[in-house]
Write a protein that holds these residues in place. Structure first.
Motif: not given
Length: 494
Positions: A454-482
């Motif tokens: 509601k409050e914000f529109d979002f973009g990525l820094p340094n001109g990174v395109r949305e489709e190139d957002l890094d979605m790599t997983e970090a190891p662990g039993f709770v899996v975060h973004k790396k």
């Protein structure tokens, strides 16, 4: 030559008379295991992905061996239904793992405790005194205030880069701290910093692999490499903090303060408990730690993946923003609250789709079989460790069309939900060992997501395109973004 033939004949006779009769049991398919370590080498850094790959070859129920311990991995909705519903009681216990056992006072908690009277008593206390509808509603002002504080922090940071991962961790920690302990632990004094550091260290240790739990005679390794000493040191710091906490709350209670949080409720329950069934201090400590371990990391992770998927899928983001902002517009300047969430069907669909793609615990907490049983035609021995691969189930192409796509619309004409009644997705588990805090977690999660979009529109820094957002997983039993979720926010102009 005659002597050699006699020797060979004798050996065959010995094998014939002394060989074991063939087993009539039908065990699940199993990959080749190595001496001593068994199939541990197959788990990899992201076991949910490794086990999904193996299940394509060995089937929906497969048998691995971690050291000498048999491990059954279930990767289908049918298998999950058998384990979590049809044979729930047989599969209801937990294995005793040394690090968990130490931190949670010998299994006095709920999440990791073995099934039995102690577990039933602890779960009852949690359900009645923290996660009941009345109690969840009583914490509503806390969720509202902390979410508003997060929004204000982000506004002050604009137009600089904002670390949403850090924001979500702070939000969930503060909400849980206030609900459980009556205050936040993120200030400037050493005690508060130490508590957050203690929790972080506990999570790090619990996510490490203890070879001694599966190959008993290799347990000495943790004594040599210092891990055992580290566990003991962290436990002593934890217990010291908990002792001070209980003293503080007992002092407050003696002055007549009202019950306002989980710690208060547990101490009141302790005072009311009969001598024949007392609530011990160690139980209270373990339940408090349980709530932090289960309530902070998982909710923070769910928020992180949801916002990452929304940013990566601008069309979905715009549809959600349109829905949320329309609801807000009809409130004449009054901010969104939890009553408004029921007016947002697309938000509900986004929540389900995110939990389907990114269950915070991709492998449900391990269960331990308390008797021999049959699972989908396979004989499973008593004492086997059982893992349900929630991540594989919720990406099963036999259950989901285009399962790797983020498409909330799939839930518009579907009754499937995440509350443990539908085994096509079980991000919070199901049955006796299902998470009792779903309503508490999802109220915080949905309020935070709705206010953010509601409050914000979002973009990525340094001109990174949305489709190139890094979605790599970090190891662990709770899996975060790396990598942390770094964004550029633009406050919406009213």
């Amino acid at each position: 030559m005659a002597a050699l033939l006699l020797l060979i004949s004798f050996m065959f006779l010995v094998l014939f008379f002394f060989k074991k009769s063939p087993s009539t049991k039908r065990l699940p398919p199993s990959p080749l295991k190595l001496p001593i370590i068994g199939n541990i080498y197959l788990a990899g850094s992201l076991p949910h992905r490794s086990f999904q790959s193996l299940s394509k070859r060995y089937g929906e129920v497969m048998l691995l061996h971690f050291g000498s311990k048999p491990v059954v991995v279930a990767s289908s909705a049918n298998a999950a239904r058998e384990i979590m519903k049809n044979q729930d009681l047989i599969f209801a216990s937990r294995p005793r793992l040394s690090f968990i056992d130490r931190f949670f006072y010998g299994g006095r908690d709920v999440a990791f405790a073995a099934y039995g009277d102690s577990w039933r008593k602890g779960r009852s206390m949690c359900v009645l005194h923290l996660f009941s509808s009345k109690r969840v509603q009583s914490f509503r002002p806390i969720r509202d205030e902390e979410t508003s504080l997060m929004i204000e922090k982000i506004k002050r940071s604009s137009p600089s880069v904002v670390n949403l991962s850090e924001m979500f961790m702070s939000l969930t920690n503060d909400v849980v701290s206030r609900a459980v302990l009556g205050r936040t632990y993120g200030g400037d004094d050493d005690g508060e910093k130490n508590f957050n550091q203690i929790l972080k260290k506990i999570v790090e240790i619990l996510q490490s692999y203890n070879v001694g739990d599966f190959v008993a005679w290799l347990g000495w390794i943790n004594r040599v490499n210092g891990v055992e000493a580290q566990v003991e040191k962290i436990f002593e710091m934890t217990d010291e903090f908990m002792e001070a906490l209980l003293r503080e709350y007992r002092d407050k209670k003696s002055s007549g303060d009202a019950v306002v949080n989980f710690a208060d409720a547990l101490l009141e329950l302790q005072g009311e408990s009969k001598d024949s069934d007392p609530v011990e201090d160690d139980v209270i400590k373990a339940l408090i730690l349980d709530t932090f371990a289960a309530g902070t990391d998982t909710t923070f992770t769910a928020l992180e993946w949801t916002m990452a998927e929304l940013i990566r899928n601008p069309r979905t983001m715009k549809l959600l923003q349109k829905e949320v902002r329309e609801v807000a517009r009809n409130k004449n300047g009054i901010d969104i609250n939890e009553d408004d969430l029921e007016k947002m069907p697309y938000l509900k669909a986004v929540s389900k789709e995110s939990l389907r793609l990114h269950p915070p615990l991709p492998l449900a907490l391990p269960r331990e079989l308390n008797q021999d049983t049959n699972l989908l035609g396979y004989d499973i021995p008593r004492g086997a460790l059982v893992l349900v691969n929630c991540w594989a189930i919720s990406r099963d192409p036999l259950l989901w069309e285009n399962p790797n796509e983020f498409r909330p619309e799939r839930f518009f004409d579907s009754s499937i939900d995440y509350k443990g009644l539908h085994f096509e997705m079980v991000p919070f588990g199901a049955g006796r060992r299902g998470c009792p805090g779903i309503a508490f977690a999802m109220s915080m999660y949905e309020l935070a997501v709705s206010r953010l979009v509601k409050e914000f529109d979002f973009g990525l820094p340094n001109g990174v395109r949305e489709e190139d957002l890094d979605m790599t997983e970090a190891p662990g039993f709770v899996v975060h973004k790396k990598s942390p979720l770094l964004v550029v926010t633009t406050p919406r102009a009213y």
